[in-house]
Design a protein around this motif. Structure first.
Motif, PDB file in Angstrom:
ATOM      1  N   LYS A   1     -30.447  17.776  14.145  1.00 34.09           N
ATOM      2  CA  LYS A   1     -31.715  17.178  13.700  1.00 34.09           C
ATOM      3  C   LYS A   1     -31.556  16.872  12.209  1.00 34.09           C
ATOM      4  CE  LYS A   1     -33.714  21.810  13.069  1.00 34.09           C
ATOM      5  NZ  LYS A   1     -34.784  22.741  13.430  1.00 34.09           N
TER       6      LYS A   1
ATOM      7  N   ASN B   1     -30.886  19.419   9.535  1.00 42.60           N
ATOM      8  CA  ASN B   1     -29.596  20.113   9.529  1.00 42.60           C
ATOM      9  C   ASN B   1     -28.431  19.203   9.131  1.00 42.60           C
ATOM     10  OD1 ASN B   1     -30.692  22.572  10.209  1.00 42.60           O
ATOM     11  ND2 ASN B   1     -30.431  22.279  12.412  1.00 42.60           N
TER      12      ASN B   1
ATOM     13  N   ASP C   1     -25.670  24.297   9.841  1.00 38.69           N
ATOM     14  CA  ASP C   1     -26.525  25.078  10.736  1.00 38.69           C
ATOM     15  C   ASP C   1     -26.013  25.028  12.183  1.00 38.69           C
ATOM     16  OD1 ASP C   1     -28.543  26.676  11.523  1.00 38.69           O
ATOM     17  OD2 ASP C   1     -30.174  25.285  11.090  1.00 38.69           O
TER      18      ASP C   1
HETATM   19 MG    MG Z   1     -31.676  24.396  10.016  1.00 36.16          MG
END
Ligand code: MG
Ligand code: ATP
Ligand code: MG
Length: 281
Positions: A133, A136, A149
């Motif tokens: 996403k 990240n 992440d």
């Molecule tokens: Mg994150």
């Protein structure tokens, strides 16, 4: 030990999600800025979270790629679980889209290719990100793009979704198979990348709604507005990449990051740019 306190000088908090807090710090030994991700205090006695955090560190440590954030150090002292990584000066892709609205075709494709390349590398090492996403994706001042992440597992993402409002946004990038809590494989990351590409090119999310459940159901059942209807400057070849990444049935989707990367790299070739729209299943 007091390695953390002695070696790293914390400068400021730069972020935090459901599981951890991230600080910018100065590494006094290596004489460079670093980012330190520290497991939230409320989880340091929860084995599931500790394991997840350690697995995340192992995942990133396994990978060595220009578009994956580099890990320098990982450790634990006095109930402090931490991951030290390269500090990326810049913005998350989320902040970039919030600041600038939709991004240009060239920039969107460049970022998507770099994410696809990182995913290809990760998948070759049997690591599925599961939480692709814009929050990240780190975009540096000089245009570098780093996926961070890594390694959220299904069990944790369902836990974090109810834990804090700050992670509710992640439901917008869930694949249909994640939304129904089913089996996921590498193709889940390709769906999420399809959503990210849609958002970069149109400034909008394909699926949104008042509650996480509404959005999850849309991933499973609904069609989205064609990206070219929202932004006519998108070539058909590029829209087709989004359509193929957002196939609800994983067996009809791109089968590998390599395949998606190839299409991203060749989308602007003259013989491809005006190819016909692919049929939604
Ligand atoms: Mg994150
Ligand atoms: P989530 O709930 O989204 O899973 P998280 O707690 O796992 O979040 P991260 O996503 O790793 O934490 O980091 C939180 C934020 O910290 C990022 O969105 C970003 O703004 C910032 N950040 C993380 N790593 C770095 C880095 N290496 N350099 C610069 N900023 C970073
Ligand atoms: Mg996370």
């Amino acid at each position: 030990g007091k390695i953390l306190a002695h070696r790293y000088q914390l400068i400021e908090k730069i972020g935090g999600g459901g599981m951890a807090e991230v600080y910018r710090a100065f590494d006094q030994l290596a004489k460079r800025d670093v980012a330190i991700k520290i497991l939230r205090q409320e989880f340091v006695h929860e084995d599931d979270f500790i394991k997840r955090f350690q697995r995340e560190a192992e995942s990133i440590a396994t990978l060595s790629h220009d578009n994956v954030v580099t890990i320098y150090d990982v450790g634990e002292e006095d109930d402090l679980y931490y991951i030290v990584m390269e500090y990326i000066e810049g913005h998350t892709l989320k902040q970039l889209i919030q600041k600038e609205g939709k991004l240009s075709l060239e920039r969107s494709l460049d970022i998507a290719k770099k994410i696809a390349s990182a995913l290809n590398h990760a998948h070759q090492h049997h690591i599925i990100h599961r939480d692709i996403k814009p929050q990240n994706i780190l975009v540096g001042e000089n245009g570098e793009v780093k996926v961070s992440d890594f390694g959220i597992a299904r069990t944790l993402s369902s836990a974090t979704i109810t834990h804090t409002g700050s992670v509710l946004g992640s439901v917008h990038y869930l694949s249909p198979e994640q939304a129904k809590g089913g089996f996921t494989d590498e193709k889940t990351d390709l769906y999420s990348l399809g959503i990210v590409l849609y958002e970069m090119l149109t400034g909008k999310l394909p699926f949104s709604g008042d509650s996480p459940i509404t959005v999850a159901l849309k991933h499973l059942q609904e069609n989205f507005d064609y990206p070219r209807d929202l932004n006519p400057e998108i070539p058909q070849s590029v829209e087709n990449i989004i359509l193929k990444a957002l196939e609800k049935d994983p067996t009809k989707r791109y089968q590998s990051a390599e395949e998606m990367l190839y299409d991203l790299e060749t989308a602007l070739d003259p013989e491809r740019i005006d190819e016909p729209r692919i049929q939604l299943q």
